[in-house]
Design a protein around this motif. Sequence first.
Motif, PDB file in Angstrom:
ATOM      1  N   GLN A   3      10.528  -6.136  -5.076  1.00  0.00           N
ATOM      2  CA  GLN A   3       9.188  -6.247  -4.523  1.00  0.00           C
ATOM      3  C   GLN A   3       8.241  -6.461  -5.691  1.00  0.00           C
ATOM      4  OE1 GLN A   3       6.988  -2.677  -3.118  1.00  0.00           O
ATOM      5  NE2 GLN A   3       7.005  -3.710  -1.134  1.00  0.00           N
ATOM      6  N   VAL A   4       7.287  -7.355  -5.514  1.00  0.00           N
ATOM      7  CA  VAL A   4       6.259  -7.583  -6.527  1.00  0.00           C
ATOM      8  C   VAL A   4       4.914  -7.271  -5.901  1.00  0.00           C
ATOM      9  CG1 VAL A   4       5.113  -9.301  -7.965  1.00  0.00           C
ATOM     10  CG2 VAL A   4       7.604  -9.291  -7.800  1.00  0.00           C
ATOM     11  N   ILE A   5       4.130  -6.490  -6.621  1.00  0.00           N
ATOM     12  CA  ILE A   5       2.778  -6.167  -6.176  1.00  0.00           C
ATOM     13  C   ILE A   5       1.807  -6.802  -7.159  1.00  0.00           C
ATOM     14  CG2 ILE A   5       1.121  -4.356  -5.618  1.00  0.00           C
ATOM     15  CD1 ILE A   5       4.723  -3.375  -5.824  1.00  0.00           C
ATOM     16  N   ALA A   6       0.933  -7.656  -6.648  1.00  0.00           N
ATOM     17  CA  ALA A   6      -0.073  -8.316  -7.467  1.00  0.00           C
ATOM     18  C   ALA A   6      -1.398  -7.597  -7.289  1.00  0.00           C
ATOM     19  CB  ALA A   6      -0.206  -9.781  -7.070  1.00  0.00           C
ATOM     20  N   ALA A   7      -2.029  -7.263  -8.406  1.00  0.00           N
ATOM     21  CA  ALA A   7      -3.302  -6.533  -8.389  1.00  0.00           C
ATOM     22  C   ALA A   7      -4.370  -7.356  -9.100  1.00  0.00           C
ATOM     23  CB  ALA A   7      -3.141  -5.177  -9.073  1.00  0.00           C
ATOM     24  N   ARG A   8      -5.560  -7.329  -8.531  1.00  0.00           N
ATOM     25  CA  ARG A   8      -6.676  -8.075  -9.103  1.00  0.00           C
ATOM     26  C   ARG A   8      -7.148  -7.446 -10.414  1.00  0.00           C
ATOM     27  NH1 ARG A   8     -11.018  -8.985  -4.437  1.00  0.00           N
ATOM     28  NH2 ARG A   8     -12.183  -9.745  -6.246  1.00  0.00           N
ATOM     29  N   THR A   9      -7.403  -8.306 -11.383  1.00  0.00           N
ATOM     30  CA  THR A   9      -7.908  -7.843 -12.678  1.00  0.00           C
ATOM     31  C   THR A   9      -9.433  -7.925 -12.759  1.00  0.00           C
ATOM     32  OG1 THR A   9      -7.653 -10.062 -13.615  1.00  0.00           O
ATOM     33  CG2 THR A   9      -5.810  -8.522 -13.896  1.00  0.00           C
ATOM     34  N   ASP A  10     -10.051  -8.612 -11.808  1.00  0.00           N
ATOM     35  CA  ASP A  10     -11.494  -8.838 -11.876  1.00  0.00           C
ATOM     36  C   ASP A  10     -12.324  -7.693 -11.300  1.00  0.00           C
ATOM     37  OD1 ASP A  10     -10.394  -9.618  -9.337  1.00  0.00           O
ATOM     38  OD2 ASP A  10     -12.304 -10.582  -8.852  1.00  0.00           O
ATOM     39  N   LEU A  11     -11.671  -6.679 -10.751  1.00  0.00           N
ATOM     40  CA  LEU A  11     -12.400  -5.588 -10.103  1.00  0.00           C
ATOM     41  C   LEU A  11     -12.691  -4.413 -11.030  1.00  0.00           C
ATOM     42  CD1 LEU A  11     -10.541  -5.484  -6.670  1.00  0.00           C
ATOM     43  CD2 LEU A  11     -12.785  -6.497  -7.182  1.00  0.00           C
ATOM     44  N   GLY A  12     -12.008  -4.327 -12.149  1.00  0.00           N
ATOM     45  CA  GLY A  12     -12.222  -3.210 -13.066  1.00  0.00           C
ATOM     46  C   GLY A  12     -11.805  -1.871 -12.487  1.00  0.00           C
ATOM     47  N   LEU A  71       9.044 -13.660   4.029  1.00  0.00           N
ATOM     48  CA  LEU A  71       9.119 -12.399   3.294  1.00  0.00           C
ATOM     49  C   LEU A  71       8.039 -11.432   3.763  1.00  0.00           C
ATOM     50  CD1 LEU A  71       9.635 -13.761  -0.318  1.00  0.00           C
ATOM     51  CD2 LEU A  71      11.279 -12.419   0.996  1.00  0.00           C
ATOM     52  N   PRO A  72       8.359 -10.136   3.791  1.00  0.00           N
ATOM     53  CA  PRO A  72       7.328  -9.163   4.108  1.00  0.00           C
ATOM     54  C   PRO A  72       6.208  -9.236   3.067  1.00  0.00           C
ATOM     55  CG  PRO A  72       9.435  -8.069   3.701  1.00  0.00           C
ATOM     56  CD  PRO A  72       9.630  -9.521   3.478  1.00  0.00           C
ATOM     57  N   ASN A  73       5.004  -8.988   3.503  1.00  0.00           N
ATOM     58  CA  ASN A  73       3.875  -8.966   2.570  1.00  0.00           C
ATOM     59  C   ASN A  73       2.767  -8.133   3.182  1.00  0.00           C
ATOM     60  OD1 ASN A  73       1.682 -11.006   3.756  1.00  0.00           O
ATOM     61  ND2 ASN A  73       3.731 -11.801   4.194  1.00  0.00           N
ATOM     62  N   ALA A  74       1.905  -7.636   2.325  1.00  0.00           N
ATOM     63  CA  ALA A  74       0.792  -6.814   2.797  1.00  0.00           C
ATOM     64  C   ALA A  74      -0.367  -6.916   1.822  1.00  0.00           C
ATOM     65  CB  ALA A  74       1.218  -5.353   2.934  1.00  0.00           C
ATOM     66  N   ILE A  75      -1.517  -7.300   2.343  1.00  0.00           N
ATOM     67  CA  ILE A  75      -2.753  -7.276   1.560  1.00  0.00           C
ATOM     68  C   ILE A  75      -3.451  -5.959   1.854  1.00  0.00           C
ATOM     69  CG2 ILE A  75      -5.067  -8.256   1.333  1.00  0.00           C
ATOM     70  CD1 ILE A  75      -3.835 -10.986   1.677  1.00  0.00           C
ATOM     71  N   ILE A  76      -3.912  -5.307   0.808  1.00  0.00           N
ATOM     72  CA  ILE A  76      -4.605  -4.028   0.947  1.00  0.00           C
ATOM     73  C   ILE A  76      -6.096  -4.231   0.730  1.00  0.00           C
ATOM     74  CG2 ILE A  76      -4.849  -1.686   0.010  1.00  0.00           C
ATOM     75  CD1 ILE A  76      -2.206  -2.315   1.601  1.00  0.00           C
ATOM     76  N   ARG A  77      -6.860  -3.652   1.632  1.00  0.00           N
ATOM     77  CA  ARG A  77      -8.324  -3.660   1.521  1.00  0.00           C
ATOM     78  C   ARG A  77      -8.779  -2.216   1.327  1.00  0.00           C
ATOM     79  NH1 ARG A  77     -10.901  -8.278   2.804  1.00  0.00           N
ATOM     80  NH2 ARG A  77      -9.677  -9.931   3.788  1.00  0.00           N
ATOM     81  N   ASP A  78      -9.643  -2.020   0.355  1.00  0.00           N
ATOM     82  CA  ASP A  78     -10.096  -0.670   0.020  1.00  0.00           C
ATOM     83  C   ASP A  78     -11.001  -0.100   1.108  1.00  0.00           C
ATOM     84  OD1 ASP A  78     -10.011   1.313  -2.235  1.00  0.00           O
ATOM     85  OD2 ASP A  78     -12.176   1.156  -1.940  1.00  0.00           O
ATOM     86  N   ALA A  79     -10.931   1.204   1.278  1.00  0.00           N
ATOM     87  CA  ALA A  79     -11.752   1.889   2.280  1.00  0.00           C
ATOM     88  C   ALA A  79     -13.200   2.060   1.822  1.00  0.00           C
ATOM     89  CB  ALA A  79     -11.154   3.258   2.609  1.00  0.00           C
ATOM     90  N   GLY A  80     -13.455   1.939   0.521  1.00  0.00           N
ATOM     91  CA  GLY A  80     -14.822   2.016   0.030  1.00  0.00           C
ATOM     92  C   GLY A  80     -15.335   3.404  -0.251  1.00  0.00           C
ATOM     93  N   THR A  82     -14.682   5.278  -3.007  1.00  0.00           N
ATOM     94  CA  THR A  82     -14.877   5.631  -4.418  1.00  0.00           C
ATOM     95  C   THR A  82     -15.447   4.472  -5.226  1.00  0.00           C
ATOM     96  OG1 THR A  82     -12.554   5.118  -4.893  1.00  0.00           O
ATOM     97  CG2 THR A  82     -13.086   7.422  -4.410  1.00  0.00           C
ATOM     98  N   GLN A  83     -14.615   3.651  -5.819  1.00  0.00           N
ATOM     99  CA  GLN A  83     -15.052   2.666  -6.800  1.00  0.00           C
ATOM    100  C   GLN A  83     -15.460   1.308  -6.239  1.00  0.00           C
ATOM    101  OE1 GLN A  83     -12.015   2.211  -9.807  1.00  0.00           O
ATOM    102  NE2 GLN A  83     -11.726   4.413  -9.996  1.00  0.00           N
ATOM    103  N   LEU A  84     -14.952   0.946  -5.059  1.00  0.00           N
ATOM    104  CA  LEU A  84     -15.127  -0.406  -4.549  1.00  0.00           C
ATOM    105  C   LEU A  84     -15.836  -0.404  -3.198  1.00  0.00           C
ATOM    106  CD1 LEU A  84     -11.506  -1.650  -5.329  1.00  0.00           C
ATOM    107  CD2 LEU A  84     -13.553  -2.025  -6.718  1.00  0.00           C
ATOM    108  N   ASP A  85     -16.384  -1.553  -2.860  1.00  0.00           N
ATOM    109  CA  ASP A  85     -17.006  -1.704  -1.539  1.00  0.00           C
ATOM    110  C   ASP A  85     -15.933  -1.725  -0.459  1.00  0.00           C
ATOM    111  OD1 ASP A  85     -19.551  -1.894  -2.653  1.00  0.00           O
ATOM    112  OD2 ASP A  85     -19.481  -4.096  -2.758  1.00  0.00           O
ATOM    113  N   SER A  86     -16.264  -1.208   0.689  1.00  0.00           N
ATOM    114  CA  SER A  86     -15.341  -1.201   1.821  1.00  0.00           C
ATOM    115  C   SER A  86     -14.916  -2.628   2.155  1.00  0.00           C
ATOM    116  CB  SER A  86     -16.023  -0.569   3.031  1.00  0.00           C
ATOM    117  OG  SER A  86     -15.162  -0.594   4.140  1.00  0.00           O
TER     118      SER A  86
END
Length: 112
Positions: A3-12, A71-80, A82-86
């Motif tokens: 499984q590979v999980i890709a994470a955004r680098t532009d969000l800090g 292939l199975p895949n899942a995009i995660i959206r933050d709940a907002g 703590t650090q990020l907008d919902s």
Amino acid sequence: MKQVIAARTDLGMGQGKLAAQVAHASLSAYEDTDPKTRKAWKGGGQKKVVVKVAGEDALFELAEAARVKGLPNAIIRDAGHTQLDSGTATTVAVGPGDAEQVDDITGHLSLY
């Protein structure tokens, strides 16, 4: 299997936030797999690799490529809370699945 999980680098994202988002993506994609795939991945050590993507568009491109390959895949959206907008898309998991198929989609990305 991998499984590979890709994470955004532009969000800090801080290290803890990043770890939580990666865990959410891994588990969400795993839950979408069939019992045979779950058993094979778990029996093979649950290989996971975390890679970098520059932005939201890249997450959706990876998810679509995984969908096309079945292939199975899942995009995660933050709940907002703590650090990020919902609703901010933070990570995408591709797999678990055949390592070659996962690499066809994610092999060009750098390790996090």
